[in-house]
Design a protein around this motif. Structure first.
Motif, PDB file in Angstrom:
ATOM      1  N   VAL A 155      -3.128   7.006  -3.102  1.00  0.00           N
ATOM      2  CA  VAL A 155      -2.157   6.047  -3.607  1.00  0.00           C
ATOM      3  C   VAL A 155      -2.685   5.242  -4.795  1.00  0.00           C
ATOM      4  O   VAL A 155      -1.942   4.889  -5.694  1.00  0.00           O
ATOM      5  N   LEU A 172       0.652  10.109   0.515  1.00  0.00           N
ATOM      6  CA  LEU A 172       1.956  10.090   1.165  1.00  0.00           C
ATOM      7  C   LEU A 172       2.669  11.446   1.149  1.00  0.00           C
ATOM      8  O   LEU A 172       3.746  11.578   1.723  1.00  0.00           O
ATOM      9  N   PHE A 238      11.698   5.243  -2.068  1.00  0.00           N
ATOM     10  CA  PHE A 238      10.756   4.272  -1.529  1.00  0.00           C
ATOM     11  C   PHE A 238      11.556   3.250  -0.737  1.00  0.00           C
ATOM     12  O   PHE A 238      12.630   2.850  -1.172  1.00  0.00           O
ATOM     13  N   SER A 240      10.680  -0.451   1.643  1.00  0.00           N
ATOM     14  CA  SER A 240       9.679  -1.361   2.176  1.00  0.00           C
ATOM     15  C   SER A 240      10.399  -2.333   3.098  1.00  0.00           C
ATOM     16  O   SER A 240      11.373  -2.977   2.693  1.00  0.00           O
ATOM     17  N   GLN A 281       6.312   1.274   4.744  1.00  0.00           N
ATOM     18  CA  GLN A 281       6.644   1.785   3.405  1.00  0.00           C
ATOM     19  C   GLN A 281       6.867   3.284   3.494  1.00  0.00           C
ATOM     20  O   GLN A 281       6.160   3.981   4.215  1.00  0.00           O
ATOM     21  N   LEU A 283       7.644   7.239   1.589  1.00  0.00           N
ATOM     22  CA  LEU A 283       7.942   8.186   0.522  1.00  0.00           C
ATOM     23  C   LEU A 283       8.840   9.236   1.154  1.00  0.00           C
ATOM     24  O   LEU A 283       8.466   9.873   2.146  1.00  0.00           O
ATOM     25  N   TYR A 317       7.447   6.672  -8.952  1.00  0.00           N
ATOM     26  CA  TYR A 317       6.987   6.301  -7.608  1.00  0.00           C
ATOM     27  C   TYR A 317       5.475   6.088  -7.599  1.00  0.00           C
ATOM     28  O   TYR A 317       4.966   5.126  -7.014  1.00  0.00           O
ATOM     29  N   TYR A 320       4.939   2.808  -8.940  1.00  0.00           N
ATOM     30  CA  TYR A 320       5.580   1.733  -8.183  1.00  0.00           C
ATOM     31  C   TYR A 320       4.854   1.426  -6.878  1.00  0.00           C
ATOM     32  O   TYR A 320       4.676   0.256  -6.509  1.00  0.00           O
ATOM     33  N   ILE A 321       4.405   2.452  -6.181  1.00  0.00           N
ATOM     34  CA  ILE A 321       3.778   2.247  -4.865  1.00  0.00           C
ATOM     35  C   ILE A 321       2.523   1.391  -5.000  1.00  0.00           C
ATOM     36  O   ILE A 321       2.139   0.664  -4.095  1.00  0.00           O
ATOM     37  N   TYR A 322       1.894   1.434  -6.147  1.00  0.00           N
ATOM     38  CA  TYR A 322       0.664   0.649  -6.323  1.00  0.00           C
ATOM     39  C   TYR A 322       0.929  -0.681  -7.025  1.00  0.00           C
ATOM     40  O   TYR A 322       0.417  -1.712  -6.617  1.00  0.00           O
ATOM     41  N   GLY A 324       4.040  -2.031  -7.693  1.00  0.00           N
ATOM     42  CA  GLY A 324       5.205  -2.720  -7.148  1.00  0.00           C
ATOM     43  C   GLY A 324       6.087  -3.304  -8.232  1.00  0.00           C
ATOM     44  O   GLY A 324       6.163  -2.797  -9.352  1.00  0.00           O
TER      45      GLY A 324
END
Ligand code: FDA
Length: 508
Positions: A155, A172, A238, A240, A281, A283, A317, A320-322, A324
Protein backbone atom coordinates in the motif's frame (compact mmCIF):
# COMPACT_ATOMS: atom_id res chain seq x y z
CA UNK A 1 26.32 8.88 15.50
CA UNK A 2 28.26 6.22 17.32
CA UNK A 3 31.94 6.36 16.46
CA UNK A 4 32.82 4.07 13.60
CA UNK A 5 34.52 0.86 14.68
CA UNK A 6 38.26 1.22 14.66
CA UNK A 7 38.59 -1.25 11.81
CA UNK A 8 36.96 1.34 9.59
CA UNK A 9 40.10 3.40 9.52
CA UNK A 10 42.46 0.49 9.05
CA UNK A 11 44.26 0.24 5.76
CA UNK A 12 42.16 -2.78 4.72
CA UNK A 13 39.10 -0.59 4.49
CA UNK A 14 40.77 2.19 2.60
CA UNK A 15 41.75 -0.58 0.25
CA UNK A 16 38.06 -1.31 -0.28
CA UNK A 17 37.48 2.20 -1.55
CA UNK A 18 40.68 2.14 -3.63
CA UNK A 19 39.53 -1.16 -5.11
CA UNK A 20 36.20 0.37 -6.14
CA UNK A 21 37.51 3.45 -7.85
CA UNK A 22 38.73 1.99 -11.16
CA UNK A 23 35.23 0.58 -11.71
CA UNK A 24 32.94 3.01 -9.92
CA UNK A 25 33.10 6.80 -10.55
CA UNK A 26 34.27 8.51 -7.36
CA UNK A 27 31.15 10.69 -7.16
CA UNK A 28 29.13 7.50 -6.66
CA UNK A 29 31.15 6.50 -3.57
CA UNK A 30 30.17 8.68 -0.62
CA UNK A 31 32.44 8.66 2.41
CA UNK A 32 31.50 10.25 5.77
CA UNK A 33 33.46 13.39 4.82
CA UNK A 34 31.38 14.03 1.73
CA UNK A 35 28.56 16.63 2.02
CA UNK A 36 26.02 14.28 0.50
CA UNK A 37 26.88 11.36 2.82
CA UNK A 38 24.40 12.17 5.58
CA UNK A 39 21.52 13.31 3.32
CA UNK A 40 21.86 10.13 1.27
CA UNK A 41 22.21 7.97 4.41
CA UNK A 42 18.90 9.21 5.83
CA UNK A 43 17.19 9.67 2.45
CA UNK A 44 15.03 6.55 2.55
CA UNK A 45 14.95 5.82 6.29
CA UNK A 46 11.34 6.13 7.43
CA UNK A 47 11.80 5.32 11.10
CA UNK A 48 13.50 7.82 13.40
CA UNK A 49 14.79 4.90 15.47
CA UNK A 50 17.45 4.25 12.84
CA UNK A 51 18.94 7.71 12.80
CA UNK A 52 19.01 8.06 16.57
CA UNK A 53 22.62 8.28 17.74
CA UNK A 54 22.32 5.36 20.15
CA UNK A 55 21.29 2.88 17.49
CA UNK A 56 23.28 3.96 14.49
CA UNK A 57 26.76 3.02 13.46
CA UNK A 58 27.78 4.71 10.24
CA UNK A 59 28.79 2.72 7.19
CA UNK A 60 32.31 3.01 5.87
CA UNK A 61 30.81 4.49 2.72
CA UNK A 62 27.68 4.46 0.59
CA UNK A 63 28.00 3.15 -2.95
CA UNK A 64 25.27 4.51 -5.23
CA UNK A 65 25.49 2.40 -8.42
CA UNK A 66 24.12 3.59 -11.72
CA UNK A 67 24.70 0.29 -13.49
CA UNK A 68 25.22 -3.41 -12.82
CA UNK A 69 29.02 -3.27 -13.08
CA UNK A 70 29.16 -0.93 -10.08
CA UNK A 71 27.21 -3.43 -8.01
CA UNK A 72 29.52 -6.24 -9.13
CA UNK A 73 32.57 -4.16 -8.18
CA UNK A 74 31.14 -3.51 -4.71
CA UNK A 75 30.71 -7.24 -4.11
CA UNK A 76 34.15 -8.18 -5.46
CA UNK A 77 35.94 -5.45 -3.50
CA UNK A 78 33.92 -6.16 -0.38
CA UNK A 79 34.87 -9.82 -0.54
CA UNK A 80 38.51 -9.02 -1.23
CA UNK A 81 38.88 -6.52 1.61
CA UNK A 82 36.59 -7.87 4.33
CA UNK A 83 33.90 -5.21 4.04
CA UNK A 84 30.31 -6.46 4.20
CA UNK A 85 27.47 -4.93 2.24
CA UNK A 86 24.05 -3.81 3.35
CA UNK A 87 21.89 -3.59 0.24
CA UNK A 88 19.23 -0.92 0.22
CA UNK A 89 16.41 -0.42 -2.26
CA UNK A 90 13.58 1.53 -0.63
CA UNK A 91 15.10 1.60 2.87
CA UNK A 92 11.79 0.62 4.55
CA UNK A 93 13.13 -2.38 6.46
CA UNK A 94 11.23 -2.33 9.75
CA UNK A 95 14.45 -2.97 11.72
CA UNK A 96 16.53 -0.69 9.51
CA UNK A 97 19.05 -3.37 8.64
CA UNK A 98 19.53 -2.04 5.12
CA UNK A 99 21.06 1.08 6.65
CA UNK A 100 22.68 -0.02 9.90
CA UNK A 101 24.41 -2.92 11.59
CA UNK A 102 23.80 -3.69 15.24
CA UNK A 103 27.14 -5.45 15.30
CA UNK A 104 30.50 -3.75 15.35
CA UNK A 105 31.38 -4.94 11.89
CA UNK A 106 32.63 -2.84 9.03
CA UNK A 107 30.05 -2.45 6.30
CA UNK A 108 29.21 -0.34 3.29
CA UNK A 109 25.72 0.44 2.00
CA UNK A 110 24.93 -0.32 -1.63
CA UNK A 111 22.03 2.06 -2.25
CA UNK A 112 20.16 1.09 -5.42
CA UNK A 113 17.93 4.19 -5.59
CA UNK A 114 19.54 5.30 -8.88
CA UNK A 115 18.47 2.07 -10.52
CA UNK A 116 14.74 2.63 -10.81
CA UNK A 117 13.64 2.10 -14.42
CA UNK A 118 10.37 0.36 -15.24
CA UNK A 119 9.82 -1.15 -18.72
CA UNK A 120 6.27 -2.29 -19.34
CA UNK A 121 5.33 -4.74 -22.09
CA UNK A 122 1.55 -4.27 -22.44
CA UNK A 123 1.16 -7.05 -25.05
CA UNK A 124 2.82 -9.59 -22.78
CA UNK A 125 1.29 -8.08 -19.60
CA UNK A 126 4.72 -8.03 -17.95
CA UNK A 127 7.20 -5.42 -16.72
CA UNK A 128 10.90 -5.35 -15.88
CA UNK A 129 11.37 -3.22 -12.81
CA UNK A 130 14.68 -2.24 -11.23
CA UNK A 131 15.07 -2.93 -7.51
CA UNK A 132 15.55 0.75 -6.68
CA UNK A 133 12.13 1.74 -8.03
CA UNK A 134 9.43 2.47 -5.49
CA UNK A 135 6.03 0.75 -5.59
CA UNK A 136 4.55 4.14 -6.54
CA UNK A 137 6.86 4.40 -9.55
CA UNK A 138 5.96 0.86 -10.57
CA UNK A 139 2.20 1.45 -10.26
CA UNK A 140 2.40 4.72 -12.16
CA UNK A 141 4.48 3.30 -15.02
CA UNK A 142 2.22 0.26 -15.38
CA UNK A 143 -1.04 2.22 -15.40
CA UNK A 144 0.29 4.80 -17.88
CA UNK A 145 1.75 2.25 -20.31
CA UNK A 146 -1.01 -0.32 -19.98
CA UNK A 147 -4.36 0.99 -18.73
CA UNK A 148 -6.31 -2.08 -17.73
CA UNK A 149 -3.32 -3.63 -15.98
CA UNK A 150 -2.05 -3.25 -12.43
CA UNK A 151 0.28 -5.03 -10.02
CA UNK A 152 -0.55 -6.70 -6.69
CA UNK A 153 1.81 -5.30 -4.04
CA UNK A 154 1.87 -3.12 -0.92
CA UNK A 155 0.00 0.00 0.00
CA UNK A 156 2.78 2.47 0.82
CA UNK A 157 4.10 3.99 -2.44
CA UNK A 158 7.58 4.75 -1.06
CA UNK A 159 8.35 1.08 -0.27
CA UNK A 160 11.17 -0.22 -2.48
CA UNK A 161 10.68 -3.00 -5.02
CA UNK A 162 13.98 -4.71 -4.04
CA UNK A 163 13.17 -5.49 -0.41
CA UNK A 164 9.39 -5.78 -0.82
CA UNK A 165 9.40 -8.41 -3.58
CA UNK A 166 12.29 -10.28 -1.92
CA UNK A 167 10.21 -10.72 1.27
CA UNK A 168 6.75 -11.41 -0.23
CA UNK A 169 4.77 -8.21 -0.73
CA UNK A 170 1.19 -8.21 0.51
CA UNK A 171 -1.45 -5.76 -0.57
CA UNK A 172 -5.12 -5.31 -1.27
CA UNK A 173 -5.11 -7.42 -4.45
CA UNK A 174 -3.41 -10.46 -2.90
CA UNK A 175 -6.71 -12.29 -2.40
CA UNK A 176 -7.16 -12.24 -6.18
CA UNK A 177 -3.60 -12.37 -7.50
CA UNK A 178 -1.35 -13.50 -4.63
CA UNK A 179 1.70 -11.71 -3.27
CA UNK A 180 4.00 -9.53 -5.33
CA UNK A 181 6.57 -12.35 -5.11
CA UNK A 182 4.05 -14.84 -6.54
CA UNK A 183 4.07 -12.74 -9.69
CA UNK A 184 7.84 -12.66 -10.32
CA UNK A 185 8.63 -14.44 -13.57
CA UNK A 186 12.33 -13.61 -13.96
CA UNK A 187 15.14 -11.59 -12.37
CA UNK A 188 18.70 -10.31 -12.84
CA UNK A 189 21.06 -10.91 -9.95
CA UNK A 190 24.61 -10.32 -8.71
CA UNK A 191 25.84 -13.29 -6.72
CA UNK A 192 28.28 -13.49 -3.78
CA UNK A 193 31.23 -13.78 -6.18
CA UNK A 194 30.20 -10.64 -8.02
CA UNK A 195 28.95 -12.53 -11.09
CA UNK A 196 26.05 -11.06 -13.01
CA UNK A 197 23.35 -13.70 -13.49
CA UNK A 198 21.16 -12.29 -16.27
CA UNK A 199 18.11 -14.51 -15.85
CA UNK A 200 16.51 -17.34 -13.91
CA UNK A 201 18.20 -19.92 -16.13
CA UNK A 202 21.58 -18.67 -14.99
CA UNK A 203 20.33 -18.60 -11.39
CA UNK A 204 18.94 -22.13 -11.40
CA UNK A 205 15.59 -23.23 -9.96
CA UNK A 206 16.67 -23.19 -6.31
CA UNK A 207 18.13 -19.71 -6.19
CA UNK A 208 15.23 -18.34 -8.24
CA UNK A 209 12.86 -19.94 -5.73
CA UNK A 210 14.77 -18.44 -2.77
CA UNK A 211 14.65 -14.86 -4.02
CA UNK A 212 10.85 -14.95 -4.44
CA UNK A 213 9.95 -14.46 -0.78
CA UNK A 214 12.99 -15.79 1.11
CA UNK A 215 13.82 -12.30 2.37
CA UNK A 216 16.29 -9.70 1.10
CA UNK A 217 19.92 -9.48 2.07
CA UNK A 218 20.76 -13.21 2.26
CA UNK A 219 21.68 -14.52 -1.17
CA UNK A 220 23.06 -11.67 -3.23
CA UNK A 221 21.74 -8.53 -4.88
CA UNK A 222 18.67 -8.52 -7.11
CA UNK A 223 19.11 -5.84 -9.77
CA UNK A 224 15.69 -6.18 -11.37
CA UNK A 225 12.60 -8.34 -11.43
CA UNK A 226 10.36 -9.26 -14.33
CA UNK A 227 6.79 -9.36 -13.05
CA UNK A 228 3.46 -10.55 -14.39
CA UNK A 229 0.88 -7.77 -14.44
CA UNK A 230 -2.75 -8.27 -13.46
CA UNK A 231 -5.96 -7.17 -15.17
CA UNK A 232 -7.83 -4.39 -13.37
CA UNK A 233 -11.22 -2.96 -14.41
CA UNK A 234 -11.67 0.72 -15.42
CA UNK A 235 -13.41 1.41 -12.09
CA UNK A 236 -12.46 0.20 -8.63
CA UNK A 237 -14.17 1.09 -5.37
CA UNK A 238 -12.82 2.35 -2.08
CA UNK A 239 -14.89 2.67 1.04
CA UNK A 240 -13.95 3.65 4.53
CA UNK A 241 -16.21 3.06 7.52
CA UNK A 242 -15.17 3.77 11.11
CA UNK A 243 -16.94 2.31 14.13
CA UNK A 244 -16.27 3.13 17.78
CA UNK A 245 -16.74 0.56 20.52
CA UNK A 246 -20.11 2.15 21.28
CA UNK A 247 -21.08 1.70 17.65
CA UNK A 248 -20.34 -2.03 17.66
CA UNK A 249 -16.70 -2.03 16.53
CA UNK A 250 -15.85 -5.11 18.61
CA UNK A 251 -18.78 -7.13 17.24
CA UNK A 252 -17.97 -6.05 13.68
CA UNK A 253 -14.29 -7.07 13.93
CA UNK A 254 -15.24 -10.36 15.55
CA UNK A 255 -17.52 -11.17 12.63
CA UNK A 256 -15.08 -9.76 10.03
CA UNK A 257 -12.50 -12.40 10.98
CA UNK A 258 -14.33 -15.23 9.22
CA UNK A 259 -16.31 -13.20 6.68
CA UNK A 260 -13.44 -11.23 5.09
CA UNK A 261 -11.30 -14.25 4.09
CA UNK A 262 -14.35 -15.85 2.43
CA UNK A 263 -15.55 -12.82 0.42
CA UNK A 264 -15.33 -12.93 -3.39
CA UNK A 265 -11.64 -12.56 -4.21
CA UNK A 266 -12.08 -9.22 -6.00
CA UNK A 267 -13.23 -7.65 -2.72
CA UNK A 268 -10.77 -7.01 0.11
CA UNK A 269 -11.80 -5.38 3.37
CA UNK A 270 -8.94 -4.66 5.73
CA UNK A 271 -9.16 -3.21 9.24
CA UNK A 272 -7.19 -0.69 11.25
CA UNK A 273 -7.76 -0.89 14.99
CA UNK A 274 -6.57 2.21 16.79
CA UNK A 275 -7.75 4.41 19.67
CA UNK A 276 -10.62 2.05 20.49
CA UNK A 277 -12.00 2.33 16.98
CA UNK A 278 -12.04 0.08 13.95
CA UNK A 279 -11.65 1.53 10.49
CA UNK A 280 -12.70 -0.78 7.64
CA UNK A 281 -11.27 0.00 4.21
CA UNK A 282 -11.94 -1.75 0.92
CA UNK A 283 -10.57 -2.36 -2.50
CA UNK A 284 -13.20 -3.75 -4.82
CA UNK A 285 -12.33 -4.48 -8.43
CA UNK A 286 -15.64 -3.20 -9.71
CA UNK A 287 -18.22 -0.54 -8.91
CA UNK A 288 -19.87 0.62 -5.72
CA UNK A 289 -23.33 -0.87 -6.09
CA UNK A 290 -21.89 -4.42 -6.14
CA UNK A 291 -19.88 -3.82 -2.93
CA UNK A 292 -22.87 -2.40 -1.10
CA UNK A 293 -25.00 -5.39 -2.11
CA UNK A 294 -22.34 -7.95 -1.10
CA UNK A 295 -21.74 -6.36 2.30
CA UNK A 296 -25.41 -5.88 3.05
CA UNK A 297 -25.63 -9.61 2.73
CA UNK A 298 -22.31 -10.74 4.31
CA UNK A 299 -21.35 -8.05 6.83
CA UNK A 300 -24.45 -5.90 7.53
CA UNK A 301 -22.81 -4.79 10.82
CA UNK A 302 -20.78 -2.28 8.80
CA UNK A 303 -23.88 -0.62 7.33
CA UNK A 304 -22.01 0.34 4.16
CA UNK A 305 -24.03 2.53 1.78
CA UNK A 306 -23.38 4.21 -1.58
CA UNK A 307 -22.42 7.33 0.37
CA UNK A 308 -19.39 5.56 1.90
CA UNK A 309 -17.96 4.64 -1.52
CA UNK A 310 -15.59 6.35 -3.91
CA UNK A 311 -15.18 5.03 -7.42
CA UNK A 312 -11.94 5.72 -9.25
CA UNK A 313 -9.31 4.21 -11.55
CA UNK A 314 -6.85 1.68 -10.15
CA UNK A 315 -4.05 4.26 -10.45
CA UNK A 316 -6.04 6.91 -8.58
CA UNK A 317 -6.77 4.28 -5.95
CA UNK A 318 -3.06 3.55 -5.47
CA UNK A 319 -2.56 7.23 -4.58
CA UNK A 320 -5.81 7.65 -2.65
CA UNK A 321 -5.39 4.70 -0.28
CA UNK A 322 -2.17 6.22 1.02
CA UNK A 323 -2.63 9.97 0.72
CA UNK A 324 -6.41 10.05 1.21
CA UNK A 325 -8.32 13.28 0.88
CA UNK A 326 -5.12 15.27 1.14
CA UNK A 327 -4.71 14.63 -2.56
CA UNK A 328 -8.33 14.85 -3.55
CA UNK A 329 -7.49 17.30 -6.27
CA UNK A 330 -3.95 16.07 -6.80
CA UNK A 331 -3.11 13.87 -9.80
CA UNK A 332 -1.62 10.39 -9.35
CA UNK A 333 1.80 11.92 -10.04
CA UNK A 334 1.93 12.12 -6.25
CA UNK A 335 3.03 8.48 -6.48
CA UNK A 336 6.31 9.69 -7.94
CA UNK A 337 6.95 11.93 -4.93
CA UNK A 338 10.48 12.34 -3.79
CA UNK A 339 11.01 9.56 -1.31
CA UNK A 340 12.55 11.87 1.28
CA UNK A 341 9.31 12.52 3.09
CA UNK A 342 9.59 14.06 6.52
CA UNK A 343 11.23 11.72 8.95
CA UNK A 344 8.58 11.22 11.55
CA UNK A 345 8.29 9.09 14.61
CA UNK A 346 9.98 6.10 16.16
CA UNK A 347 8.30 2.81 15.21
CA UNK A 348 8.37 -0.81 16.33
CA UNK A 349 6.57 -3.49 14.30
CA UNK A 350 5.64 -7.06 15.05
CA UNK A 351 3.34 -9.51 13.25
CA UNK A 352 1.17 -12.59 13.68
CA UNK A 353 -1.03 -14.92 11.67
CA UNK A 354 -4.49 -15.93 12.86
CA UNK A 355 -5.95 -19.33 11.91
CA UNK A 356 -8.81 -19.44 14.39
CA UNK A 357 -11.11 -16.49 15.03
CA UNK A 358 -10.72 -14.70 18.37
CA UNK A 359 -13.73 -14.26 20.62
CA UNK A 360 -15.57 -11.02 21.26
CA UNK A 361 -14.17 -10.90 24.80
CA UNK A 362 -10.62 -11.25 23.53
CA UNK A 363 -11.17 -8.42 21.05
CA UNK A 364 -12.57 -6.25 23.79
CA UNK A 365 -9.32 -6.69 25.73
CA UNK A 366 -7.27 -5.86 22.64
CA UNK A 367 -9.28 -2.72 21.88
CA UNK A 368 -8.72 -1.45 25.41
CA UNK A 369 -5.11 -2.60 25.81
CA UNK A 370 -3.22 -0.02 27.90
CA UNK A 371 -1.29 2.25 25.60
CA UNK A 372 1.66 2.61 27.96
CA UNK A 373 1.55 6.38 28.33
CA UNK A 374 1.92 8.73 25.41
CA UNK A 375 2.58 5.93 23.00
CA UNK A 376 0.27 5.11 20.07
CA UNK A 377 -0.59 1.55 19.12
CA UNK A 378 -2.16 0.34 15.90
CA UNK A 379 -3.23 -3.06 14.56
CA UNK A 380 -3.58 -3.63 10.84
CA UNK A 381 -5.56 -6.74 9.91
CA UNK A 382 -5.09 -7.99 6.32
CA UNK A 383 -7.46 -10.79 5.24
CA UNK A 384 -6.13 -13.84 3.42
CA UNK A 385 -8.23 -16.45 1.60
CA UNK A 386 -8.90 -16.43 -2.14
CA UNK A 387 -5.74 -16.99 -4.20
CA UNK A 388 -3.56 -16.82 -1.07
CA UNK A 389 -5.18 -19.99 0.24
CA UNK A 390 -4.74 -21.93 -2.98
CA UNK A 391 -0.94 -21.67 -3.32
CA UNK A 392 1.01 -24.53 -1.73
CA UNK A 393 3.32 -23.68 1.22
CA UNK A 394 6.35 -25.01 -0.67
CA UNK A 395 5.71 -23.18 -3.95
CA UNK A 396 7.57 -20.14 -2.62
CA UNK A 397 9.47 -19.55 0.65
CA UNK A 398 6.41 -17.68 2.02
CA UNK A 399 4.44 -20.41 3.89
CA UNK A 400 1.43 -18.56 5.29
CA UNK A 401 -1.16 -19.92 2.86
CA UNK A 402 -4.03 -22.38 3.38
CA UNK A 403 -5.87 -22.02 6.68
CA UNK A 404 -4.72 -18.47 7.43
CA UNK A 405 -7.62 -16.13 8.16
CA UNK A 406 -5.60 -12.92 8.36
CA UNK A 407 -2.29 -11.29 9.13
CA UNK A 408 -1.87 -8.88 12.03
CA UNK A 409 0.66 -6.09 11.95
CA UNK A 410 1.28 -4.37 15.28
CA UNK A 411 2.77 -0.90 15.05
CA UNK A 412 3.75 1.10 18.08
CA UNK A 413 4.94 4.64 17.50
CA UNK A 414 6.40 7.23 19.81
CA UNK A 415 7.99 10.60 19.52
CA UNK A 416 11.27 10.59 21.31
CA UNK A 417 14.39 8.68 21.93
CA UNK A 418 13.75 8.47 25.66
CA UNK A 419 10.82 6.08 25.48
CA UNK A 420 10.86 2.39 24.57
CA UNK A 421 8.03 0.29 23.14
CA UNK A 422 5.67 -1.24 25.69
CA UNK A 423 2.17 -1.56 24.17
CA UNK A 424 3.43 -3.77 21.38
CA UNK A 425 5.41 -6.12 23.63
CA UNK A 426 2.75 -6.63 26.29
CA UNK A 427 0.00 -7.11 23.70
CA UNK A 428 2.20 -9.55 21.76
CA UNK A 429 2.61 -11.64 24.93
CA UNK A 430 -1.15 -11.61 25.51
CA UNK A 431 -1.77 -12.76 21.93
CA UNK A 432 0.45 -15.83 22.09
CA UNK A 433 -2.26 -18.42 22.87
CA UNK A 434 -4.66 -16.85 20.35
CA UNK A 435 -2.56 -16.92 17.17
CA UNK A 436 -0.66 -19.46 15.03
CA UNK A 437 1.52 -21.95 16.92
CA UNK A 438 4.45 -24.36 16.52
CA UNK A 439 6.00 -22.14 15.53
CA UNK A 440 4.21 -18.85 16.10
CA UNK A 441 4.40 -17.42 12.58
CA UNK A 442 5.54 -13.96 11.50
CA UNK A 443 5.80 -12.11 8.19
CA UNK A 444 9.36 -11.64 6.90
CA UNK A 445 8.64 -8.19 5.49
CA UNK A 446 7.59 -6.95 8.93
CA UNK A 447 11.03 -7.79 10.22
CA UNK A 448 11.26 -8.08 13.98
CA UNK A 449 14.64 -8.69 15.57
CA UNK A 450 12.75 -9.40 18.81
CA UNK A 451 11.95 -12.94 17.60
CA UNK A 452 15.62 -13.90 17.30
CA UNK A 453 18.93 -12.96 15.72
CA UNK A 454 21.78 -14.99 14.27
CA UNK A 455 24.81 -16.04 16.23
CA UNK A 456 28.11 -16.79 14.57
CA UNK A 457 29.51 -20.29 14.93
CA UNK A 458 32.76 -18.77 16.20
CA UNK A 459 34.31 -15.34 15.89
CA UNK A 460 34.46 -14.45 12.21
CA UNK A 461 32.64 -17.66 11.34
CA UNK A 462 29.40 -18.20 9.51
CA UNK A 463 25.97 -17.70 11.07
CA UNK A 464 24.75 -20.83 12.81
CA UNK A 465 21.77 -22.72 11.46
CA UNK A 466 20.52 -23.38 15.00
CA UNK A 467 20.32 -19.68 15.81
CA UNK A 468 18.71 -18.93 12.45
CA UNK A 469 16.00 -21.54 12.97
CA UNK A 470 14.64 -19.59 15.94
CA UNK A 471 13.43 -16.70 13.78
CA UNK A 472 13.63 -18.36 10.36
CA UNK A 473 11.02 -21.05 10.98
CA UNK A 474 8.59 -18.36 12.05
CA UNK A 475 8.98 -16.46 8.78
CA UNK A 476 9.32 -19.41 6.41
CA UNK A 477 8.18 -22.61 8.17
CA UNK A 478 10.52 -25.51 8.98
CA UNK A 479 10.79 -27.10 5.52
CA UNK A 480 11.15 -23.88 3.58
CA UNK A 481 13.70 -22.51 6.02
CA UNK A 482 15.82 -25.62 5.71
CA UNK A 483 15.65 -25.42 1.91
CA UNK A 484 16.62 -21.73 2.04
CA UNK A 485 19.61 -22.56 4.27
CA UNK A 486 20.77 -25.33 1.94
CA UNK A 487 20.53 -22.97 -1.03
CA UNK A 488 22.48 -20.39 0.94
CA UNK A 489 25.10 -23.07 1.63
CA UNK A 490 25.53 -23.54 -2.11
CA UNK A 491 25.45 -19.94 -3.33
CA UNK A 492 27.19 -18.16 -0.42
CA UNK A 493 28.93 -20.84 1.63
CA UNK A 494 31.19 -18.29 3.33
CA UNK A 495 28.18 -16.27 4.53
CA UNK A 496 29.36 -13.02 2.94
CA UNK A 497 25.83 -11.59 2.73
CA UNK A 498 24.95 -11.75 6.36
CA UNK A 499 23.10 -9.64 8.85
CA UNK A 500 21.21 -10.05 12.11
CA UNK A 501 18.53 -12.11 10.33
CA UNK A 502 20.08 -13.45 7.14
CA UNK A 503 19.53 -17.09 6.16
CA UNK A 504 22.54 -19.07 7.50
CA UNK A 505 24.36 -21.56 5.25
CA UNK A 506 23.56 -25.24 5.86
CA UNK A 507 25.68 -28.09 4.53
CA UNK A 508 24.27 -31.58 4.94
P1 FDA B 1 15.09 -2.04 2.27
O1 FDA B 1 15.86 -1.37 1.21
O2 FDA B 1 15.24 -1.53 3.66
O3 FDA B 1 15.39 -3.59 2.21
C1 FDA B 1 14.79 -4.55 3.07
C2 FDA B 1 15.68 -5.80 3.15
O4 FDA B 1 15.90 -6.34 1.85
C3 FDA B 1 17.08 -5.53 3.71
O5 FDA B 1 17.54 -6.70 4.33
C4 FDA B 1 17.88 -5.27 2.47
O6 FDA B 1 19.28 -5.48 2.64
C5 FDA B 1 17.28 -6.25 1.49
N1 FDA B 1 17.34 -5.78 0.11
C6 FDA B 1 16.93 -4.56 -0.35
N2 FDA B 1 17.10 -4.50 -1.68
C7 FDA B 1 17.60 -5.68 -2.07
C8 FDA B 1 17.99 -6.20 -3.32
N3 FDA B 1 17.88 -5.46 -4.43
N4 FDA B 1 18.50 -7.45 -3.39
C9 FDA B 1 18.64 -8.20 -2.26
N5 FDA B 1 18.28 -7.76 -1.03
C10 FDA B 1 17.77 -6.51 -0.94
N6 FDA B 1 4.93 -4.71 3.38
C11 FDA B 1 3.88 -5.30 2.74
O7 FDA B 1 3.96 -6.47 2.41
N7 FDA B 1 2.77 -4.57 2.44
C12 FDA B 1 2.65 -3.26 2.74
O8 FDA B 1 1.62 -2.64 2.44
C13 FDA B 1 3.75 -2.62 3.42
N8 FDA B 1 3.69 -1.29 3.77
C14 FDA B 1 4.76 -0.72 4.43
C15 FDA B 1 4.71 0.63 4.78
C16 FDA B 1 5.77 1.23 5.45
C17 FDA B 1 5.69 2.69 5.80
C18 FDA B 1 6.90 0.45 5.80
C19 FDA B 1 8.05 1.06 6.56
C20 FDA B 1 6.96 -0.89 5.45
C21 FDA B 1 5.90 -1.48 4.76
N9 FDA B 1 5.94 -2.83 4.40
C22 FDA B 1 4.88 -3.39 3.73
C23 FDA B 1 7.13 -3.65 4.69
C24 FDA B 1 8.03 -3.69 3.46
O9 FDA B 1 7.50 -4.55 2.48
C25 FDA B 1 9.43 -4.21 3.85
O10 FDA B 1 9.99 -3.38 4.82
C26 FDA B 1 10.33 -4.31 2.62
O11 FDA B 1 11.41 -5.17 2.90
C27 FDA B 1 10.84 -2.95 2.21
O12 FDA B 1 11.56 -3.00 1.02
P2 FDA B 1 12.61 -1.81 0.75
O13 FDA B 1 13.30 -2.10 -0.53
O14 FDA B 1 11.92 -0.49 0.89
O15 FDA B 1 13.54 -1.97 2.01
Amino acid sequence: YMPAPSLATSSGNNDFIRCLLPDVPSQLVLTPGSPSFKPVLVSSIRNARFVAPATTRPPLCIVTPTNASHVQAAVRCGRAHGVRLRVRSGGHDTEGISSRSQRPEVFAIVDLANLHDVHVNPQEATAWVDSGATLGELYYAVAKAAPGLGFPAGVCPTVGVGGHLSGGGQGLMMRKYGLAADNIVDATFVDADGNLLPDKKAMGDDLFWAIRGGGGGSFGIVLSFKVRLAPVPPTVTFFSVTRSMDQGAVEAVTKWQTVAPALPDDLTVRVNVQQRQANFQSLYLGNCSAVVATLRDRLPELGVTQADCREMSWLQYAAYIYFGDAINSTPPEVLLLNRTLTLGRFYKNKSDYVNKALTKDEWEKIFTWPSGGAVEGQLVLEPHGGRMGSIADADTPFPHRGGVLYNIQYVESWNGNSSTPSWVNTLYDFMEPLVSKNPRAAYANYRDLGIGVNKQVHVGGVSSYQSGKVWGERYFGGKNFKRLAMIKGRVDAGDYFRNEQSVPPLHL
